[in-house]
Design a protein around this motif. Sequence first.
Motif, short mmCIF file in Angstrom:
data_model
loop_
_atom_site.label_atom_id
_atom_site.label_comp_id
_atom_site.label_asym_id
_atom_site.label_seq_id
_atom_site.Cartn_x
_atom_site.Cartn_y
_atom_site.Cartn_z
N ARG A 229 -7.06 -4.52 -8.93
CA ARG A 229 -7.84 -5.40 -9.05
C ARG A 229 -8.59 -6.07 -7.74
N GLU A 230 -9.47 -7.13 -7.92
CA GLU A 230 -10.47 -7.63 -6.71
C GLU A 230 -10.40 -9.34 -7.05
N TYR A 231 -10.02 -9.99 -6.07
CA TYR A 231 -10.22 -11.41 -6.42
C TYR A 231 -11.75 -11.82 -5.53
N ILE A 232 -12.57 -12.41 -6.22
CA ILE A 232 -13.59 -12.92 -5.78
C ILE A 232 -13.53 -14.39 -5.28
N TYR A 233 -13.59 -14.14 -3.81
CA TYR A 233 -13.16 -15.62 -3.09
C TYR A 233 -14.39 -16.42 -3.05
N VAL B 34 0.72 -1.21 -0.21
CA VAL B 34 -0.01 -0.07 0.21
C VAL B 34 0.83 1.14 0.04
N PRO B 35 1.85 1.41 0.86
CA PRO B 35 2.90 2.49 0.96
C PRO B 35 3.16 2.99 -0.67
N TYR B 36 3.81 1.88 -1.17
CA TYR B 36 4.09 1.99 -2.65
C TYR B 36 3.14 2.29 -3.67
N VAL B 37 1.88 1.75 -3.51
CA VAL B 37 0.70 2.17 -4.60
C VAL B 37 0.45 3.52 -4.41
N ILE C 188 -4.61 0.02 -11.70
CA ILE C 188 -3.13 -0.82 -11.37
C ILE C 188 -3.59 -2.42 -11.09
N ASP C 189 -2.39 -2.79 -11.46
CA ASP C 189 -2.73 -4.40 -11.35
C ASP C 189 -1.99 -5.22 -10.29
N PHE C 190 -1.00 -4.43 -9.66
CA PHE C 190 -0.12 -4.98 -8.55
C PHE C 190 -0.84 -4.95 -7.25
#
Length: 336
Positions: A217-221, A191-194, A302-304
Amino acid sequence: VEIRLWTAMRMQSVAKTVIGALQYGRALASLPKIKQWYAQFPDKRIAEDHVEVILAHQTYGHSEGSEKNDEAVQLLLEKYADDAVYLVFDLKKGSSQELWTMVEDFLTEKGGFSRGVMEQASVKCKWDKAIRGLRVLEVLPRRFQLRLGQGDYKTQGKACNQLNGLRFATGHYVQALDCNMGTFIGEGFKVPYVLRMFMPLDKEDRTAPKCRYLGFREYIYTGREGTVGQCHAAAEWTFGTINQRFLSGMGTRMHYGHPDFLDGFWARNRGGMSKSSPVVNLSEDIFAGYNVRMREEGSPHIDFLEFEKGREATFNAASNFFSKISGGSISVIRSR
């Protein structure tokens, strides 16, 4: 208690979201420079000057709410009292006498307040281990109710809740999380780098961030919960990641989705995060995206960084969700 927490971490719960958000502070607390800073202030909780988690709970202590929910919130606050987590609630007619007394005592102690004058207020509290209860930190008396209107035309609860929390958010950057989200400490370290994407270290002009919203991004668990869950996950991946990534590359992306980071100062001065008008607005949070676009500001993707998100894995919920997604998409295309 341990069994309840174990269960909460394996379902869509407020506890999962709060505990996930607390990982930001824990990630920061492990950094040597942060440790050196807080060594000078032993009374402060580590990272509370750099990150705070606000649990906005409109019906806490109110007759419209549930005593069991209130007890669960207290349990959560007590367990994580050493972390920078705060409770924000709506004090109004119907709130318990205990809450009214607590708030009025706080205002009387500060001076310039007469009991019985205030009709409603937004209140920020934290758990005090010494008294084993809530301690008031800030009170913002209000002239009007948080939710306006009547019946079906009452302003949306979620958007009002975000506004209530935003009033007490003190940081430069804000992130609104729904209670079906979560994350883990590995993402917390990123997060700090984002956040440097808003204001890179080598940027000389510190008055204008490079963007106002930052999506990821979101990951749907819940994708593993059967066929309906997989359909939900596929739709969310298409709409929330592939589509947003493509629009970001074209420079036409608008904020959509509550995990997005936003420039807190900008949002407070440009109409908040969501438009809460009922019935008229399908996707209350997308209007902040229109706001960004019309003011010629940036809203990249962003994707990271990736957070968890849950969806109800039932046919009825899937049908409602698809209609909302399609309706929201139409609104965007029509407006873009």
